[in-house]
Design an enzyme around this catalytic site. Structure first.
Site, PDB file in Angstrom:
ATOM      1  N   HIS A 178      21.210  32.059  58.541  1.00 24.24           N
ATOM      2  CA  HIS A 178      21.503  33.442  58.932  1.00 24.24           C
ATOM      3  C   HIS A 178      20.209  34.263  58.994  1.00 24.24           C
ATOM      4  O   HIS A 178      19.999  35.182  58.209  1.00 24.24           O
ATOM      5  CB  HIS A 178      22.470  34.033  57.909  1.00 24.24           C
ATOM      6  CG  HIS A 178      23.159  35.287  58.291  1.00 24.24           C
ATOM      7  ND1 HIS A 178      22.530  36.346  58.886  1.00 24.24           N
ATOM      8  CD2 HIS A 178      24.452  35.669  58.134  1.00 24.24           C
ATOM      9  CE1 HIS A 178      23.393  37.336  59.072  1.00 24.24           C
ATOM     10  NE2 HIS A 178      24.570  36.946  58.618  1.00 24.24           N
ATOM     11  N   GLU A 276      20.888  33.659  64.465  1.00 24.00           N
ATOM     12  CA  GLU A 276      21.225  32.647  63.473  1.00 24.00           C
ATOM     13  C   GLU A 276      21.540  31.330  64.176  1.00 24.00           C
ATOM     14  O   GLU A 276      22.394  31.299  65.047  1.00 24.00           O
ATOM     15  CB  GLU A 276      22.440  33.098  62.658  1.00 24.00           C
ATOM     16  CG  GLU A 276      22.355  34.547  62.192  1.00 24.00           C
ATOM     17  CD  GLU A 276      23.718  35.098  61.798  1.00 24.00           C
ATOM     18  OE1 GLU A 276      24.559  34.312  61.323  1.00 24.00           O
ATOM     19  OE2 GLU A 276      23.928  36.317  61.976  1.00 24.00           O
TER      20      GLU A 276
END
Length: 301
Positions: A178, A276
């Site tokens: 992320h 991400e």
């Protein structure tokens, strides 16, 4: 978590890696967590043991490619806002919403063990952290596993996420690295490398689109792009960041002005964009007993 004595013994033979408290580097931000500061002739990185969470990466002579919220807190068991949180063994909300399980899995708030650390022949550092199942994790995800996260710090940052399924039945698995990337102004950045991909817009429900070109952030943006090319480039008026990964999904996120309503981002939302890489939604993986999932990513300026 690796004991302080074991950590000291492991790191004694690894010059350039120092165990610190987050309070030393980010004072006044919560109770504090142990972090590793890694520095060599090629670059510098900061890694929290909780979550195996990269907080910073600065190539030698360059800028920090990662963004850490000025409002980020360092508290045990709580996710840290910014850097590269690891979302696994599920990405987003758990499929069984009735159970009230944490979004993005438990890995990012778990204590990982430092399994190895070394200086490579070319002066880069390589560290490997691991996480194994416990009674607590099996209450949330009833499977035996060994997760590993390897980072190599040089003029580029290279990471490998590995999930070994040690259980006895097949299991669906999703994951994402992320990554929060620092930009001068999110409204002025352009994300290349997603044209032609199927886009799942998650705002206000699920809408499937065909993404025609480069991605720009108008305000709130939260979309999953499927079967993406290996490389994305974030271009800004002052430079670029390159992301190279063998994963199949890319998730682009920025909360826009919603961040002004509270939380741990606030007006600083203009300083980052999340691109991400992972395998999520339609790109979910089914792991058979004994199988190992691997995801690689390299970021550079």
């Amino acid at each position: 978590m690796t004991s302080p004595a074991d950590l000291a013994q492991l790191l004694a033979a690894v010059p350039g890696v120092v165990l610190r408290s987050s309070d030393e580097l980010y004072p006044g931000r919560g109770a504090g967590l142990p972090v590793l500061e890694i520095q060599n002739a090629h670059g510098r990185a900061v890694l929290a043991l909780q979550g195996a969470h990269l907080l910073s990466f600065v190539p030698q002579g360059g800028r920090d490619l990662l963004w850490l919220s000025p409002l980020a807190k360092f508290n045990p068991g709580k996710a840290i806002r910014g850097g590269i949180p690891l979302c696994l063994p599920w990405f987003g909300g758990h499929p069984d919403k009735s159970r009230g399980l944490p979004a993005h899995g438990f890995a990012r708030t778990s204590d990982w063990q430092l399994e190895s650390a070394e200086v490579l022949a070319d002066g880069r550092h390589q560290l490997v952290l691991g996480l194994k199942d416990t009674l607590l994790t099996r209450e949330m995800w009833p499977h035996h596993f060994h997760f590993r996260f390897a980072i190599t710090v040089g003029s580029e940052l290279t990471v490998m996420l590995e999930a070994e399924h040690q259980g006895h039945v097949p299991v669906e698995f999703t994951a994402a690295m992320h990554s929060y990337f620092a930009v001068p102004n999110v409204a002025e950045c352009v994300i290349e490398g997603l044209a032609g991909c199927e886009q799942i817009n998650t705002l206000g429900g699920i809408t499937r689109l065909h993404n025609e070109g480069d991605v720009v952030i108008r305000d709130v943006h939260d979309s999953v792009y499927l079967d993406v090319p290996a490389v994305q480039i974030i271009r800004t008026p002052s430079g670029q960041t390159r992301i190279d990964s063998d994963t199949r999904s890319a998730i682009v996120w920025n909360p826009g002005t919603n961040a002004l309503k509270g939380g741990d981002i606030g007006p600083a939302y203009t300083g980052f964009v999340c691109v991400e890489r992972g395998d999520a939604f339609d790109n979910a993986i089914t792991l058979k007993p004994g199988e190992v999932y691997r995801a690689n990513m390299t970021i550079s300026g």
